[in-house]
Design a protein around this motif. Structure first.
Motif, PDB file in Angstrom:
ATOM      1  N   VAL A  15       0.841  -1.200   0.000  1.00 34.55           N
ATOM      2  CA  VAL A  15       0.000   0.000   0.000  1.00 34.55           C
ATOM      3  C   VAL A  15       0.876   1.250   0.000  1.00 34.55           C
ATOM      4  O   VAL A  15       0.613   2.214  -0.726  1.00 34.55           O
ATOM      5  CB  VAL A  15      -0.951  -0.010   1.221  1.00 34.55           C
ATOM      6  N   GLY A  18       2.346   1.771  -3.320  1.00 34.71           N
ATOM      7  CA  GLY A  18       1.277   2.286  -4.176  1.00 34.71           C
ATOM      8  C   GLY A  18       1.058   3.774  -3.969  1.00 34.71           C
ATOM      9  O   GLY A  18       0.943   4.538  -4.925  1.00 34.71           O
ATOM     10  N   ILE A  19       1.018   4.196  -2.698  1.00 36.88           N
ATOM     11  CA  ILE A  19       0.808   5.618  -2.406  1.00 36.88           C
ATOM     12  C   ILE A  19       1.934   6.450  -2.998  1.00 36.88           C
ATOM     13  O   ILE A  19       1.698   7.469  -3.650  1.00 36.88           O
ATOM     14  CB  ILE A  19       0.747   5.862  -0.884  1.00 36.88           C
ATOM     15  N   LEU A  22       1.444   6.777  -6.648  1.00 40.87           N
ATOM     16  CA  LEU A  22       0.296   7.622  -6.961  1.00 40.87           C
ATOM     17  C   LEU A  22       0.653   9.102  -6.825  1.00 40.87           C
ATOM     18  O   LEU A  22       0.392   9.911  -7.726  1.00 40.87           O
ATOM     19  CB  LEU A  22      -0.842   7.262  -6.011  1.00 40.87           C
ATOM     20  N   ILE A  23       1.283   9.442  -5.686  1.00 41.33           N
ATOM     21  CA  ILE A  23       1.630  10.845  -5.466  1.00 41.33           C
ATOM     22  C   ILE A  23       2.694  11.286  -6.472  1.00 41.33           C
ATOM     23  O   ILE A  23       2.618  12.392  -7.026  1.00 41.33           O
ATOM     24  CB  ILE A  23       2.155  11.053  -4.029  1.00 41.33           C
ATOM     25  N   GLY A 244      -4.125  13.524   9.523  1.00 44.68           N
ATOM     26  CA  GLY A 244      -4.093  13.851   8.109  1.00 44.68           C
ATOM     27  C   GLY A 244      -5.119  14.898   7.727  1.00 44.68           C
ATOM     28  O   GLY A 244      -5.243  15.253   6.568  1.00 44.68           O
ATOM     29  N   MET A 247      -5.106  20.233   7.680  1.00 42.63           N
ATOM     30  CA  MET A 247      -4.622  21.264   6.750  1.00 42.63           C
ATOM     31  C   MET A 247      -5.383  22.567   6.893  1.00 42.63           C
ATOM     32  O   MET A 247      -4.784  23.633   7.001  1.00 42.63           O
ATOM     33  CB  MET A 247      -4.778  20.792   5.303  1.00 42.63           C
ATOM     34  N   ILE A 263       0.493  21.556   2.119  1.00 49.97           N
ATOM     35  CA  ILE A 263      -0.145  22.405   1.109  1.00 49.97           C
ATOM     36  C   ILE A 263       0.899  23.200   0.334  1.00 49.97           C
ATOM     37  O   ILE A 263       0.881  23.243  -0.896  1.00 49.97           O
ATOM     38  CB  ILE A 263      -1.166  23.360   1.763  1.00 49.97           C
ATOM     39  N   VAL A 266       2.793  20.900  -2.014  1.00 54.55           N
ATOM     40  CA  VAL A 266       2.066  20.523  -3.224  1.00 54.55           C
ATOM     41  C   VAL A 266       2.082  21.673  -4.216  1.00 54.55           C
ATOM     42  O   VAL A 266       2.321  21.499  -5.407  1.00 54.55           O
ATOM     43  CB  VAL A 266       0.605  20.136  -2.904  1.00 54.55           C
ATOM     44  N   VAL A 274       6.228  16.042  -0.548  1.00 51.28           N
ATOM     45  CA  VAL A 274       4.815  15.644  -0.568  1.00 51.28           C
ATOM     46  C   VAL A 274       4.687  14.138  -0.346  1.00 51.28           C
ATOM     47  O   VAL A 274       3.891  13.690   0.487  1.00 51.28           O
ATOM     48  CB  VAL A 274       4.137  16.026  -1.899  1.00 51.28           C
ATOM     49  N   VAL A 278       2.680  12.493   2.844  1.00 50.87           N
ATOM     50  CA  VAL A 278       1.487  11.667   2.655  1.00 50.87           C
ATOM     51  C   VAL A 278       1.742  10.245   3.150  1.00 50.87           C
ATOM     52  O   VAL A 278       0.920   9.649   3.852  1.00 50.87           O
ATOM     53  CB  VAL A 278       1.042  11.654   1.172  1.00 50.87           C
ATOM     54  N   VAL A 281       1.700  10.181   6.925  1.00 46.36           N
ATOM     55  CA  VAL A 281       0.341  10.211   7.481  1.00 46.36           C
ATOM     56  C   VAL A 281      -0.338   8.852   7.304  1.00 46.36           C
ATOM     57  O   VAL A 281      -0.960   8.330   8.228  1.00 46.36           O
ATOM     58  CB  VAL A 281      -0.493  11.325   6.807  1.00 46.36           C
ATOM     59  N   ALA A 282      -0.157   8.256   6.117  1.00 48.99           N
ATOM     60  CA  ALA A 282      -0.800   6.957   5.866  1.00 48.99           C
ATOM     61  C   ALA A 282      -0.263   5.893   6.812  1.00 48.99           C
ATOM     62  O   ALA A 282      -1.025   5.081   7.337  1.00 48.99           O
ATOM     63  CB  ALA A 282      -0.580   6.536   4.410  1.00 48.99           C
ATOM     64  N   ILE A 285      -1.718   6.418  10.231  1.00 47.20           N
ATOM     65  CA  ILE A 285      -3.102   5.968  10.322  1.00 47.20           C
ATOM     66  C   ILE A 285      -3.176   4.451  10.435  1.00 47.20           C
ATOM     67  O   ILE A 285      -3.888   3.914  11.284  1.00 47.20           O
ATOM     68  CB  ILE A 285      -3.911   6.464   9.100  1.00 47.20           C
TER      69      ILE A 285
ATOM     70  N   ASP B 140      -7.553   0.377  -1.907  1.00 47.39           N
ATOM     71  CA  ASP B 140      -6.922   0.509  -0.593  1.00 47.39           C
ATOM     72  C   ASP B 140      -5.876   1.611  -0.596  1.00 47.39           C
ATOM     73  O   ASP B 140      -5.749   2.369   0.362  1.00 47.39           O
ATOM     74  CB  ASP B 140      -6.253  -0.810  -0.183  1.00 47.39           C
ATOM     75  N   VAL B 141      -5.115   1.677  -1.709  1.00 51.91           N
ATOM     76  CA  VAL B 141      -4.089   2.718  -1.801  1.00 51.91           C
ATOM     77  C   VAL B 141      -4.747   4.093  -1.726  1.00 51.91           C
ATOM     78  O   VAL B 141      -4.320   4.966  -0.976  1.00 51.91           O
ATOM     79  CB  VAL B 141      -3.288   2.573  -3.110  1.00 51.91           C
ATOM     80  N   ALA B 144      -6.052   4.833   1.753  1.00 52.07           N
ATOM     81  CA  ALA B 144      -5.045   5.047   2.795  1.00 52.07           C
ATOM     82  C   ALA B 144      -4.658   6.512   2.885  1.00 52.07           C
ATOM     83  O   ALA B 144      -4.088   6.952   3.872  1.00 52.07           O
ATOM     84  CB  ALA B 144      -3.816   4.193   2.510  1.00 52.07           C
ATOM     85  N   ILE B 145      -4.956   7.274   1.831  1.00 54.87           N
ATOM     86  CA  ILE B 145      -4.657   8.703   1.865  1.00 54.87           C
ATOM     87  C   ILE B 145      -5.905   9.431   2.354  1.00 54.87           C
ATOM     88  O   ILE B 145      -6.970   9.260   1.785  1.00 54.87           O
ATOM     89  CB  ILE B 145      -4.273   9.216   0.467  1.00 54.87           C
ATOM     90  N   PRO B 146      -5.799  10.240   3.406  1.00 56.43           N
ATOM     91  CA  PRO B 146      -6.980  10.971   3.870  1.00 56.43           C
ATOM     92  C   PRO B 146      -7.607  11.755   2.724  1.00 56.43           C
ATOM     93  O   PRO B 146      -6.915  12.328   1.897  1.00 56.43           O
ATOM     94  CB  PRO B 146      -6.424  11.913   4.924  1.00 56.43           C
ATOM     95  N   LEU B 149      -6.625  15.367   2.043  1.00 54.99           N
ATOM     96  CA  LEU B 149      -5.238  15.445   1.598  1.00 54.99           C
ATOM     97  C   LEU B 149      -5.146  15.088   0.123  1.00 54.99           C
ATOM     98  O   LEU B 149      -4.476  15.749  -0.668  1.00 54.99           O
ATOM     99  CB  LEU B 149      -4.416  14.468   2.440  1.00 54.99           C
ATOM    100  N   ILE B 152      -6.735  17.881  -1.980  1.00 57.32           N
ATOM    101  CA  ILE B 152      -5.852  19.041  -2.045  1.00 57.32           C
ATOM    102  C   ILE B 152      -4.679  18.759  -2.966  1.00 57.32           C
ATOM    103  O   ILE B 152      -4.316  19.589  -3.808  1.00 57.32           O
ATOM    104  CB  ILE B 152      -5.362  19.426  -0.626  1.00 57.32           C
ATOM    105  N   SER B 153      -4.089  17.553  -2.854  1.00 57.87           N
ATOM    106  CA  SER B 153      -2.952  17.241  -3.715  1.00 57.87           C
ATOM    107  C   SER B 153      -3.345  17.326  -5.183  1.00 57.87           C
ATOM    108  O   SER B 153      -2.627  17.916  -5.993  1.00 57.87           O
ATOM    109  CB  SER B 153      -2.427  15.826  -3.450  1.00 57.87           C
ATOM    110  N   ALA B 156      -4.350  21.027  -6.183  1.00 51.49           N
ATOM    111  CA  ALA B 156      -3.208  21.928  -6.175  1.00 51.49           C
ATOM    112  C   ALA B 156      -2.271  21.597  -7.321  1.00 51.49           C
ATOM    113  O   ALA B 156      -1.644  22.479  -7.906  1.00 51.49           O
ATOM    114  CB  ALA B 156      -2.460  21.843  -4.847  1.00 51.49           C
ATOM    115  N   LEU B 241      -9.144  27.740   0.861  1.00 56.61           N
ATOM    116  CA  LEU B 241      -7.690  27.734   0.742  1.00 56.61           C
ATOM    117  C   LEU B 241      -7.222  28.356  -0.567  1.00 56.61           C
ATOM    118  O   LEU B 241      -6.036  28.430  -0.829  1.00 56.61           O
ATOM    119  CB  LEU B 241      -7.168  26.296   0.802  1.00 56.61           C
TER     120      LEU B 241
END
Lengths: 310, 301
Positions: A15, A18-19, A22-23, A244, A247, A263, A266, A274, A278, A281-282, A285, B140-141, B144-146, B149, B152-153, B156, B241
């Protein structure tokens, strides 16, 4: 039990990868050039191009992601494009404010939420119950930033009791914590109430009542303890989502926390920072959720045998 | 003989119709009993009427957009019942046109994310196995990110603007819908009527669309209603924002962020737009909650 914990932690790895992908994709495949943002509009194209080359931005997208991942596996999560500081140093300098905020809000939430929930359940359909349910609705319907502004307006600008901004002392955290707690309070009240209502109807409560246990003892010892399980989930989940979800509150109260940092990062296309925040935070959590699950086994012995069987 | 069959058939048809209506009726009956839920419905109807009739109540270009420095920062009075902002624009006009913006954007967002969520969730739930695993790991991925957030990502990174805002909000909503749809489908797909449809040789797509989704729609509607409320808050938060709707379009969140500077001496600039948000969100929350109880009375405490 230990095996179960390890399994949960191992399951987090894909996961997290993956995050990060993604980011990375969001930051890189959208318009905007980090080099241009760093040098400003007046910089010449040659300078921007040179910086892009230096930052390795001209490589293929997948090559860059692979390089990033290779570094991350070896413990190098990159440096912030802007401050040139390793991202985790930057992250940990901001994290304490956010943690204090989330912690303070959780305390407020628990101290108000559980008693109100219990009273509403014990005196179901009474005026107190109706008022508390209605205020719960009101609180969930209120955007946090607006509540924050209202609190600033009343308690900072007019009464002058608390400062409106800053993170210097305890007093700076009062208004932001109340704001953050308010949004989460409703779910806690409702969960405590419905969980208590369920327990109160159980046979053993009737038995306890029949043998002449006082109402106080009946509520505190027999009911509340058994009703606490789902309540703890909600507290854990709320605490985690606060980490998370600060902001907007941080920016209302101008607090230099994780949220405001993210913020800005980003907006400046500061990809390593970033991703780091992220992912952080993940992870926080999912660790929090794991902690709640472990806590369960201490509260409810029935679950303990279930885990040890696995 | 034939007459009799026809008669029987028509009786059966009539009977099934009655049955169907009574289901809806009983939902409405349970919903009606819930006073808070009815309050929500009434508030929502008022809000919808106001946003539909907005052009009759005020002139968009003249009142809500055009700056009029002579009349700036007037407290609520009889010409401007909500007062005017720092550019002399009528706050009442901006609020009612803001209702249009908030409602339409959140409806589009929910429609988009619901359709994608239904497709992903029903495919995952219906076929199970590898497809399910892959799709749900991807969800799930995202989960897992709020949510905020994530929104905003995306917004932005894409830049402010209505389209980007809808995209960001939709993407961050999809996983939740996919989850709900999947779990309701899992409870339905093994029931006899699905088996019967399969035995008749009905195509998978048709089974999902005609037999499974309609039976799973209850929890989905509830979630959608509550999500519209959340989306309204998120949209105004992003605009607050400076990441949402571009000025000068009236939007509640950006009105709050503009009014913030003047709030010490002109508090109505932040009080009124905030109340508008609370009004809309509360209407939807009350309704969603009432619908949940009405659709599935067992859940109620």
């Amino acid at each position: 039990m230990l095996k179960y914990i390890l399994k949960r932690i191992v399951m987090m790895v894909p996961v997290i990868i993956g995050i990060s992908f993604l980011i990375f994709a969001i930051m890189n495949l959208t318009p905007g050039d980090p080099a241009r943002l760093m040098l400003g509009e007046s910089a010449s194209n040659e300078d921007v191009e040179a910086l892009r080359e230096e930052m390795g931005l001209n490589d293929n997208f997948f090559v860059r992601y692979f390089n990033y991942l290779k570094g991350a596996v070896q413990g190098d999560f990159g440096v912030s494009y802007r401050s040139k500081v390793p991202v985790f140093n930057e992250l940990f300098s901001r994290f304490p404010s956010t943690l204090k905020l989330a912690f303070g809000a959780t305390v407020i939430m628990v101290v108000i939420g559980i008693p109100v929930g219990v009273i509403s359940a014990v005196k179901q359909y009474s005026i107190i119950d109706n008022i508390s349910l209605f205020s719960a609705f009101l609180l969930t319907s209120m955007p946090a930033f607006w509540l924050g502004l209202m609190l600033i307006l009343i308690f900072a600008l007019h009464l002058g009791w608390f400062p409106a901004t800053g993170v210097d002392g305890f007093i700076n955290f009062v208004l932001p914590c109340i704001t953050l707690a308010a949004a989460m309070l409703a779910s806690l009240i409702r969960m405590t109430r419905s969980s208590m209502l369920e327990v109160i109807r159980q046979d053993y409560i009737r038995t306890a009542k029949a043998k002449g246990a006082g109402e106080r003892r009946l509520i505190m010892k027999h009911s509340l303890r058994n009703a606490l399980l789902p309540v703890i989930t909600i507290i854990g989940m709320n605490f985690a989502s606060m980490l998370g979800g600060t902001m907007i509150i941080e920016s209302v109260f101008a607090m230099p926390g994780l949220g405001t940092m993210t913020i800005t990062a980003v907006r400046m296309k500061d990809t390593p920072l970033v991703i780091a925040s992220v992912v952080f935070v993940a992870i926080a959590i999912s660790l929090m959720n794991l902690l709640v699950d472990i806590l369960y086994t201490y509260i409810d012995p029935r679950l303990r045998t279930q885990y040890s069987k696995r | 003989m034939t007459d009799n069959t026809v008669l029987n058939n028509s009786k059966a048809v009539r009977k099934s119709k009655v049955k169907k209506r009574s289901q809806l009726k009983s939902i409405w009956f349970r919903y009606k009993k819930n006073k808070l839920a009815m309050l929500g419905l009434v508030l929502l109807i008022i809000l919808t009427l106001v946003s539909i009739c907005a052009p009759l109540l005020a002139n968009y270009n003249e009142d809500a957009i055009r700056q009029d420095m002579k009349n700036r920062l007037q407290f609520p009075n009889k010409d401007h019942i909500f007062g005017t902002d720092q550019y002399g624009r009528d706050l009442f006009a901006r609020i009612i046109f803001g209702a249009r913006v908030s409602l339409s954007i959140s409806l589009i967002t929910i429609a988009v994310s619901l359709s994608i969520g239904i497709i992903i969730g029903s495919v995952a739930g219906f076929y199970g196995g590898k497809i399910d695993d892959v799709l749900m790991r991807i969800m799930d991925v995202f989960l897992a990110i709020p949510q905020m957030l994530m929104a905003i990502s995306i917004v932005a990174a894409l830049g402010p603007g209505t389209g980007n805002l809808i995209a960001a909000m939709s993407i961050s909503n999809v996983p939740r819908f996919a989850r709900i749809v999947r779990s309701s489908i899992l409870t339905i797909k093994d029931q006899e009527f699905v088996e019967a449809a399969k035995a008749c040789g009905t195509r998978d797509g048709r089974i999902i669309a005609k037999h499974i989704v309609p039976n799973a729609i209850g929890p989905i509607i509830v979630q959608a209603t509550l999500n519209i409320a959340e989306t309204i808050i998120s949209i105004s938060g992003l605009s607050f924002l400076g990441l949402g709707i571009k000025a000068p379009t009236p939007e509640w969140g950006s009105m709050l962020s503009e009014g913030k500077e003047q709030m010490r001496y002109y508090p109505y600039l932040v009080i009124i737009p905030g109340m508008a948000i609370v009004f809309a969100v509360m209407a939807l929350n009350l309704m969603g909650d009432g619908l949940r109880d009405a659709l599935d009375p067992r859940l109620k405490n």
